[in-house]
Design a protein around this motif. Sequence first.
Motif, PDB file in Angstrom:
ATOM      1  N   VAL A  67      -8.392   7.738   2.967  1.00 10.69           N
ATOM      2  CA  VAL A  67      -8.608   9.301   3.910  1.00 10.69           C
ATOM      3  C   VAL A  67      -7.820   9.695   3.483  1.00 10.69           C
ATOM      4  CG1 VAL A  67      -9.694  11.073   5.919  1.00 10.69           C
ATOM      5  CG2 VAL A  67      -9.843   8.750   5.018  1.00 10.69           C
ATOM      6  N   GLY A  68      -6.698   9.640   3.267  1.00 11.04           N
ATOM      7  CA  GLY A  68      -5.045  10.228   3.500  1.00 11.04           C
ATOM      8  C   GLY A  68      -4.756  10.885   1.907  1.00 11.04           C
ATOM      9  N   PRO A  69      -5.152   9.553   0.954  1.00  9.18           N
ATOM     10  CA  PRO A  69      -4.688  10.142  -0.446  1.00  9.18           C
ATOM     11  C   PRO A  69      -5.999  10.891  -0.345  1.00  9.18           C
ATOM     12  CG  PRO A  69      -4.282   7.876   0.306  1.00  9.18           C
ATOM     13  CD  PRO A  69      -5.190   8.258   1.104  1.00  9.18           C
ATOM     14  N   VAL A  70      -7.251  10.578  -0.351  1.00 11.52           N
ATOM     15  CA  VAL A  70      -8.383  11.707  -0.360  1.00 11.52           C
ATOM     16  C   VAL A  70      -7.761  12.765  -0.195  1.00 11.52           C
ATOM     17  CG1 VAL A  70     -10.806  11.930  -0.213  1.00 11.52           C
ATOM     18  CG2 VAL A  70      -9.934   9.649  -0.704  1.00 11.52           C
ATOM     19  N   VAL A  71      -7.794  12.999   1.375  1.00 12.33           N
ATOM     20  CA  VAL A  71      -7.422  14.677   1.445  1.00 12.33           C
ATOM     21  C   VAL A  71      -6.422  15.653   0.979  1.00 12.33           C
ATOM     22  CG1 VAL A  71      -6.621  15.594   3.508  1.00 12.33           C
ATOM     23  CG2 VAL A  71      -8.010  14.534   3.721  1.00 12.33           C
ATOM     24  N   GLY A  72      -5.115  14.552   0.757  1.00 11.24           N
ATOM     25  CA  GLY A  72      -3.960  15.271  -0.750  1.00 11.24           C
ATOM     26  C   GLY A  72      -4.794  15.595  -1.800  1.00 11.24           C
ATOM     27  N   ALA A  73      -5.381  14.678  -2.380  1.00  6.69           N
ATOM     28  CA  ALA A  73      -6.074  14.605  -3.857  1.00  6.69           C
ATOM     29  C   ALA A  73      -6.845  15.974  -4.004  1.00  6.69           C
ATOM     30  CB  ALA A  73      -7.136  13.391  -4.094  1.00  6.69           C
ATOM     31  N   LEU A 117       0.770  -1.348  -0.251  1.00 11.62           N
ATOM     32  CA  LEU A 117      -0.299  -0.358   0.301  1.00 11.62           C
ATOM     33  C   LEU A 117       0.763   1.348  -0.161  1.00 11.62           C
ATOM     34  CD1 LEU A 117      -2.658  -1.299   2.594  1.00 11.62           C
ATOM     35  CD2 LEU A 117      -3.048  -0.653   0.258  1.00 11.62           C
ATOM     36  N   LEU A 118       1.760   1.251   0.153  1.00 13.57           N
ATOM     37  CA  LEU A 118       3.100   2.302   0.444  1.00 13.57           C
ATOM     38  C   LEU A 118       4.326   2.316  -0.379  1.00 13.57           C
ATOM     39  CD1 LEU A 118       3.604   1.661   4.007  1.00 13.57           C
ATOM     40  CD2 LEU A 118       1.996   3.215   3.450  1.00 13.57           C
ATOM     41  N   PRO A 119       3.766   3.210  -1.011  1.00 14.08           N
ATOM     42  CA  PRO A 119       4.878   3.535  -3.086  1.00 14.08           C
ATOM     43  C   PRO A 119       5.990   4.198  -1.884  1.00 14.08           C
ATOM     44  CG  PRO A 119       3.261   5.477  -2.653  1.00 14.08           C
ATOM     45  CD  PRO A 119       2.801   4.915  -1.457  1.00 14.08           C
ATOM     46  N   ALA A 120       7.062   3.638  -2.624  1.00 13.94           N
ATOM     47  CA  ALA A 120       8.615   3.789  -2.381  1.00 13.94           C
ATOM     48  C   ALA A 120       9.000   2.512  -1.012  1.00 13.94           C
ATOM     49  CB  ALA A 120       8.914   4.693  -1.698  1.00 13.94           C
ATOM     50  N   ILE A 121       8.076   1.906  -0.853  1.00 11.47           N
ATOM     51  CA  ILE A 121       8.269   0.917  -0.331  1.00 11.47           C
ATOM     52  C   ILE A 121       7.868  -0.853  -0.716  1.00 11.47           C
ATOM     53  CG2 ILE A 121       7.607  -0.439   2.175  1.00 11.47           C
ATOM     54  CD1 ILE A 121       7.281   2.425   3.658  1.00 11.47           C
ATOM     55  N   GLY A 122       6.830  -1.108  -0.745  1.00 11.57           N
ATOM     56  CA  GLY A 122       6.552  -1.818  -1.383  1.00 11.57           C
ATOM     57  C   GLY A 122       6.451  -2.838  -1.093  1.00 11.57           C
ATOM     58  N   PRO A 123       5.764  -4.519  -1.725  1.00 15.10           N
ATOM     59  CA  PRO A 123       6.683  -5.810  -0.986  1.00 15.10           C
ATOM     60  C   PRO A 123       7.460  -6.307  -1.129  1.00 15.10           C
ATOM     61  CG  PRO A 123       5.515  -6.318  -3.441  1.00 15.10           C
ATOM     62  CD  PRO A 123       4.951  -4.673  -2.940  1.00 15.10           C
ATOM     63  N   ALA A 124       9.017  -5.577  -2.067  1.00 20.65           N
ATOM     64  CA  ALA A 124       9.824  -5.889  -1.621  1.00 20.65           C
ATOM     65  C   ALA A 124      10.710  -5.844   0.174  1.00 20.65           C
ATOM     66  CB  ALA A 124      11.002  -5.699  -2.442  1.00 20.65           C
ATOM     67  N   ILE A 125      10.377  -4.978   0.310  1.00 18.53           N
ATOM     68  CA  ILE A 125      10.869  -5.295   1.805  1.00 18.53           C
ATOM     69  C   ILE A 125      10.439  -6.514   2.472  1.00 18.53           C
ATOM     70  CG2 ILE A 125       8.680  -4.352   3.175  1.00 18.53           C
ATOM     71  CD1 ILE A 125      10.128  -2.027   4.321  1.00 18.53           C
ATOM     72  N   VAL A 126       9.375  -7.334   2.007  1.00 16.51           N
ATOM     73  CA  VAL A 126       9.347  -8.558   2.980  1.00 16.51           C
ATOM     74  C   VAL A 126       9.679  -9.197   1.733  1.00 16.51           C
ATOM     75  CG1 VAL A 126       6.969  -9.929   3.323  1.00 16.51           C
ATOM     76  CG2 VAL A 126       6.644  -7.886   3.868  1.00 16.51           C
ATOM     77  N   TRP A 127      10.076 -10.589   0.867  1.00 15.31           N
ATOM     78  CA  TRP A 127      10.114 -10.884   0.045  1.00 15.31           C
ATOM     79  C   TRP A 127      12.002 -10.414   0.158  1.00 15.31           C
ATOM     80  CZ3 TRP A 127      12.976  -9.902  -4.180  1.00 15.31           C
ATOM     81  CH2 TRP A 127      12.784  -8.654  -4.639  1.00 15.31           C
ATOM     82  N   GLY A 128      12.115  -9.327   0.460  1.00 12.38           N
ATOM     83  CA  GLY A 128      13.804  -9.116   0.024  1.00 12.38           C
ATOM     84  C   GLY A 128      14.937  -9.563   0.842  1.00 12.38           C
ATOM     85  N   PRO A 129      14.139  -9.381   2.198  1.00 13.36           N
ATOM     86  CA  PRO A 129      14.931  -9.926   3.418  1.00 13.36           C
ATOM     87  C   PRO A 129      14.909 -11.621   3.259  1.00 13.36           C
ATOM     88  CG  PRO A 129      13.787  -8.230   4.020  1.00 13.36           C
ATOM     89  CD  PRO A 129      13.387  -8.694   2.343  1.00 13.36           C
ATOM     90  N   ASP A 131       3.517  10.347  -5.617  1.00  9.04           N
ATOM     91  CA  ASP A 131       4.094   9.166  -5.287  1.00  9.04           C
ATOM     92  C   ASP A 131       4.318   9.174  -3.162  1.00  9.04           C
ATOM     93  OD1 ASP A 131       3.415   7.526  -6.959  1.00  9.04           O
ATOM     94  OD2 ASP A 131       4.607   6.913  -8.183  1.00  9.04           O
ATOM     95  N   TRP A 132       4.630  10.562  -3.614  1.00  3.60           N
ATOM     96  CA  TRP A 132       5.816  10.818  -2.927  1.00  3.60           C
ATOM     97  C   TRP A 132       4.565  11.552  -1.636  1.00  3.60           C
ATOM     98  CZ3 TRP A 132       4.342  16.061  -0.248  1.00  3.60           C
ATOM     99  CH2 TRP A 132       4.134  17.363  -1.374  1.00  3.60           C
ATOM    100  N   LEU A 133       3.267  12.178  -2.195  1.00  6.83           N
ATOM    101  CA  LEU A 133       2.754  12.856  -1.878  1.00  6.83           C
ATOM    102  C   LEU A 133       1.183  11.063  -0.586  1.00  6.83           C
ATOM    103  CD1 LEU A 133       0.631  15.062  -0.422  1.00  6.83           C
ATOM    104  CD2 LEU A 133      -0.402  15.434  -2.155  1.00  6.83           C
TER     105      LEU A 133
END
Length: 361
Positions: free
Chosen positions: A329-335, A251-263, A308-310
């Motif tokens: 709610v977070g992305p909606v408020v940002g948009a 759900l988080l840009p710049a993080i992604g599922p690689a933070i789980v399958w990589g380690p 993506d940063w927002l």
Amino acid sequence: MLERNKIERGGFVLFLVIVTIGLTLVVSHFLSAMLWAALAAIMFHSLNERLLERWPEKRTRAATMTLLIITFAVIIPAMLIGTMVAEQASGVFEQMRTGQINFAAYFQQVHDALPLRLQTLVENAGFGTFELAQSKISQALGNSASMITQRALAIGADAASFLLAFAVGLYVTFFLLRDGYALGPQIKRALPLEPSVASRLIERFVAVVRATIKGSVLVALAQGALGAITFAIVGLPASLLWGALMAIAALLPAIGPAIVWGPVAIYLFATGAIWQGAVVIGSGVMVIGLADNVLRPMLVGRDTGIPDWLVLVTTLGGIELLGLSGIVVGPVVGALFLTGWQILTEQRLALHPTEGQGEAP
């Protein structure tokens, strides 16, 4: 007379503010349920309209059928998967408590398997021991995961309250599906905004809600499912739990599922499980990674225009403030923030066309 009209109008506005705040306080316990009810009504509006084409003028029947589809296709499977994830999480916690799972030993295995040059780099970066690595990782990730865990535990600790809010959410969803065709225009007319501005903000709100749920939540669920299948193939325990963590990370840009399958892949290679590590990397790059590029354009269909940063900042901030509801709610408020300032800029330039333009050379 004019002065009296101003006072009366000001008094009426003050009355509306007071009763609005009062109503918000009264229903505050059910705000999250009502929010998800509104989101469900938006997401399944097209399905409800198709059923209305089959049963013209039978809005109650169409709304009932839509609610049944939501219940059996979304809610019940989600509850079953959530129960299995909770069971696996409980099992992992018990194994950690009894020492069957020792993350410090796993970290030491990976550290010792690295070449000496890499070991030196890791130690210089402050990751020489499990304790140091744990401290660094905790500082980097912040409290987002713990907030989600706390919300889940709060739901489990107050099951009766959760069931009541859940029932209220379903009830509100039914009426929003049945009467949404009339509520939408009423809300638009009631907004103290120019009709064109109100229409643009509402369209933006609906677009971002659909994009966030379809383009983020559904894609994250797909990536989490693919990750769970991959982990099950290579024989990792609690594969469903790790898949759920991968879905949250997706759900988080710049993080992604690689933070789980990589380690996980690094650990498998370090412990001599070569083909398992190769399968995890191949699936992570070729299957899980490409799922986002393939599914998101199909599900969303158009760009929301949010950087993506927002999205990252508003998602993390929304989770910290509102729990799981903050994912939407977070992305909606940002948009809406970006759209509001864009409209203001356009209106100012329309009044002063030469503002901001340099002089001709």
